[in-house]
Design an enzyme around this catalytic site. Structure first.
Site, mmCIF file in Angstrom:
data_model
loop_
_atom_site.group_PDB
_atom_site.id
_atom_site.type_symbol
_atom_site.label_atom_id
_atom_site.label_comp_id
_atom_site.label_asym_id
_atom_site.label_seq_id
_atom_site.Cartn_x
_atom_site.Cartn_y
_atom_site.Cartn_z
ATOM 1 N N TYR A 1 -50.090 61.672 -3.202
ATOM 2 C CA TYR A 1 -50.140 61.440 -1.758
ATOM 3 C C TYR A 1 -50.342 62.764 -1.018
ATOM 4 O O TYR A 1 -50.139 63.836 -1.574
ATOM 5 C CB TYR A 1 -48.815 60.841 -1.283
ATOM 6 N N ASP B 1 -49.177 47.287 -8.947
ATOM 7 C CA ASP B 1 -49.319 48.024 -7.695
ATOM 8 C C ASP B 1 -49.938 47.182 -6.580
ATOM 9 O O ASP B 1 -51.148 47.178 -6.355
ATOM 10 C CB ASP B 1 -50.152 49.285 -7.968
ATOM 11 N N SER C 1 -51.888 49.053 -3.762
ATOM 12 C CA SER C 1 -53.278 49.397 -4.080
ATOM 13 C C SER C 1 -54.180 48.176 -4.019
ATOM 14 O O SER C 1 -55.275 48.234 -3.453
ATOM 15 C CB SER C 1 -53.382 50.012 -5.480
ATOM 16 N N ARG D 1 -46.028 54.798 -8.073
ATOM 17 C CA ARG D 1 -47.466 55.012 -8.301
ATOM 18 C C ARG D 1 -47.640 55.800 -9.605
ATOM 19 O O ARG D 1 -48.043 56.948 -9.599
ATOM 20 C CB ARG D 1 -48.074 55.784 -7.155
ATOM 21 N N GLN E 1 -49.477 50.530 -12.851
ATOM 22 C CA GLN E 1 -50.709 50.241 -12.106
ATOM 23 C C GLN E 1 -50.969 48.743 -11.919
ATOM 24 O O GLN E 1 -51.389 48.313 -10.848
ATOM 25 C CB GLN E 1 -51.909 50.892 -12.773
#
Ligand code: NAD
Length: 394
Positions: free
Chosen positions: A241, A144, A147, A136, A141
């Site tokens: 997280y 990902d 996500s 992450r 990104q």
């Protein structure tokens, strides 16, 4: 450490990138789309899909072929000579055994992958890249998958919940009088939670959200929801997280949020801590106090559930409260979920393929984190544990 793979077909042909049909019931997604095929081909890949692989997502064979993919009439033809096999669900032991020896696999592959599957992957010297292990970090990104799919899950959770409510979500001012908007509580404001907030707001509900990371407060507020601040110590962990919380912390959190839960019509729970059982935020005693007709959609069902009464994959009726523990909600929005997944996969391939060859640079954080198995070795520590547990059992 950097190593290059020259395809078994030699340098004359491109690397064959094959997408077999999913076999898990209800899995309608495909990690390929007409939009991603030209990008994959641009990397020098020969793109193959098994006939029917895109049907569930609305990408019929003709649309994949028109975009430049070869459509294989059978699984064996699809996998024959493939150097990269990409699928959504982790392979079963049988599917793992059918992968070409020494090929690369890109798919979901959880730390808890059964030892039998891991054993097959090791035996066949598969280099496996796991969607769950994409780091992450901002550089990754576009890759990902967690996500992109979590945001679809958050969106769908609200629709599923709203359709089960005995009331509408928005404020209505009609000749028959004013109807108050429904109250939605989102517990856990990560990727799925934020999308749930945005969706519930668009539908006109009054939305509140909680999280143990105060950092999300501004994001929650910017979506038009109220952030429920709790007088508790922040539980920020690594990489954005939450960290694992103690039972004392959770007991106190439940006490502080009980009233909000009782007053809500729809509760969407998404609270999770990577690699741990989901925290229990709603006890059965609290469910008994909830409004008649209210609905809980528990997106943490697969990791144990945020509600004590959740049963993964099932609908539970607890008095007048409905608890939905639906699994794999992104697969119920297969076209959009596949479009996003296919873009993530194209970004992953773009990272791994250089000049038409698969290049493994284990000094690179993305490649090193994502690569769970290579050259007959399990690289991921959690998977090593799974394999060990399996070996001890047998
Ligand atoms: P997740 O699915 O692990 O958790 C969902 C949410 O539950 C998190 O916001 C977490 O704080 C919350 N939570 C945990 N315990 C809770 C409790 N007891 N009560 C209430 N909430 C609780 O996380 P996720 O949604 O996958 O990602 C979380 C965060 O990671 C994001 O918000 C973001 O900051 C970061 N992230 C970064 C990138 C990137 O940089 N590429 C990508 C994705 C996510």
């Amino acid at each position: 450490m950097r190593s290059e793979w020259v395809g078994r077909l030699g340098t004359m042909a491109g690397v064959k990138f094959a997408v077999p049909r999913e076999t898990v019931e209800g899995e309608q997604r495909i990690p390929l789309s007409p939009d991603s095929i030209p990008r994959l081909k641009g990397l020098g890949l020969e793109v193959w899909a098994q006939a029917g692989a895109g049907r569930g997502a609305g990408f019929v064979d003709a649309s994949l072929a028109e975009a430049g993919a070869e459509v294989a009439p059978s699984l064996s033809r699809c996998l024959q000579g493939a150097e990269v096999v990409c699928k959504v669900q982790p392979p079963s032991a049988k599917e793992a055994a059918a992968l070409p020896q020494g090929s690369a696999l890109i798919s979901f592959l959880a730390a808890s992958t059964p030892a039998e599957v891991l054993g097959q992957l090791v035996k066949r010297r598969i280099t496996a890249f796991s969607f769950e292990l994409v780091p992450r970090i901002s550089r990754a990104q576009a890759m990902d998958v967690l996500s992109s799919q979590a945001s679809i899950g958050g969106y769908k959770a609200v629709l599923v919940g709203a359709s089960r409510l005995p009331k509408i979500l928005p404020l209505q001012m009609t000749a028959a009088g004013t109807i108050a908007p429904a109250r939605v509580l989102v517990m856990g404001a990560g990727v799925a939670g934020l999308q749930a907030i945005a969706t519930a707001r668009r539908l006109g509900a009054v939305v509140e959200a909680t999280d143990v990371r105060p950092a999300v407060k501004e994001e929650v507020q910017s979506l038009g929801a109220t952030f429920v601040e709790l007088p508790l110590e922040a539980q920020e962990g690594e990489g954005g997280y939450a960290r694992e919380q103690s039972e004392e912390f959770l007991a106190r959190q439940r006490e502080l949020t009980a009233e909000r839960v009782e007053q809500s019509d729809l509760v969407i729970t998404t609270a999770a801590v990577p690699g741990r059982r989901a925290p229990v935020l709603i006890t059965k005693e609290l469910v008994a106090k909830m409004r008649a007709g209210s609905v809980i959609v528990d997106l943490a069902a697969d990791s144990g559930g945020n509600c004590e009464l959740t049963r993964p994959g099932e609908e539970v009726q607890a008095g007048a409260v409905t608890i939905l523990g639906w699994r794999n909600l992104p697969a119920t929005v297969p076209t959009t979920a596949s479009l996003m997944l296919a873009r993530n996969v194209a970004a992953i391939a773009g990272h791994l393929i250089q000049e038409g060859k698969l290049v493994l640079d284990f000094e690179d954080e993305i490649t090193s984190s994502m690569c769970a198995l290579h050259d007959g070795q399990i690289r991921n520590p959690l998977m090593q544990e799974s394999a060990q547990v399996g070996a001890n059992r047998s």
